[in-house]
Design a protein around this motif. Structure first.
Motif, PDB file in Angstrom:
ATOM      1  N   ASP A 183       4.153   4.266   4.379  1.00  0.00           N
ATOM      2  CA  ASP A 183       4.945   3.211   5.004  1.00  0.00           C
ATOM      3  C   ASP A 183       5.415   2.196   3.967  1.00  0.00           C
ATOM      4  N   CYS A 184       5.283   2.527   2.701  1.00  0.00           N
ATOM      5  CA  CYS A 184       5.526   1.537   1.650  1.00  0.00           C
ATOM      6  C   CYS A 184       6.961   1.002   1.672  1.00  0.00           C
TER       7      CYS A 184
ATOM      8  N   SER B  44       7.097  -1.352   4.641  1.00  0.00           N
ATOM      9  CA  SER B  44       6.240  -2.506   4.358  1.00  0.00           C
ATOM     10  C   SER B  44       6.915  -3.435   3.354  1.00  0.00           C
TER      11      SER B  44
ATOM     12  N   GLU C 107       0.834  -1.196   0.000  1.00  0.00           N
ATOM     13  CA  GLU C 107       0.000   0.000   0.000  1.00  0.00           C
ATOM     14  C   GLU C 107       0.872   1.251   0.000  1.00  0.00           C
TER      15      GLU C 107
ATOM     16  N   ASP D 119       0.990   4.092   1.355  1.00  0.00           N
ATOM     17  CA  ASP D 119       0.441   4.878   2.463  1.00  0.00           C
ATOM     18  C   ASP D 119       1.503   5.657   3.227  1.00  0.00           C
TER      19      ASP D 119
ATOM     20  N   GLN E  53       4.099   9.224   8.393  1.00  0.00           N
ATOM     21  CA  GLN E  53       4.121   8.280   7.292  1.00  0.00           C
ATOM     22  C   GLN E  53       4.545   9.074   6.065  1.00  0.00           C
TER      23      GLN E  53
END
Length: 130
Positions: free
Chosen positions: A17-18, A21, A13, A15, A92
């Motif tokens: 935080d990619c 993540s 995603e 968002d 983020q």
């Protein structure tokens, strides 16, 4: 070309935080470690502050104008560096080279970033000799 044949794209995603993540997905197969990796990156930036501050200073050297004294420029870079750590931990936000380097150092391995639709590839090693 051989390396890219071994890579499999994965969706995360977008968002803010990619990066974390995607790193978590690559490490353990899920995004469950993304917050921990973000915190680990910030911890590494703080504990290796002199190295990263020097890097940050080199990268931002073109921002210095002729009227600034060395002390004023140093203070500006210090404030920008502190804000970057704050943004990395609390917000983020898109990961910058500083964060990619920090995570690589924290994990003790190279971190490669391939951005979809772009030819630019970022690689940062897991040592201070970067």
């Amino acid at each position: 070309m051989i390396l890219t044949a071994l890579l499999k794209p994965a969706r995360v995603e977008g968002d803010g935080d990619c990066f974390y993540s995607a790193a978590s997905l690559g490490l353990v197969g899920s995004v469950g470690l993304s917050r921990l990796l973000r915190a680990l990156t910030c911890f590494t930036l703080l504990t290796s502050r002199d190295f990263f501050r020097a890097f940050f200073r080199r990268v931002n050297a073109p921002l210095r104008n002729q009227e600034q004294t060395e002390e004023t420029f140093r203070m500006m870079i210090e404030q920008m560096f502190e804000e970057e750590i704050f943004r990395a931990f609390y917000l983020q936000e898109w990961a910058h080279d500083l964060h990619v380097m920090g995570l690589g150092l924290a994990l003790g391995r190279d971190v490669h970033c391939y951005l979809s639709g772009r030819r630019r590839v970022r690689r940062h090693g897991g040592s201070l000799e970067v």
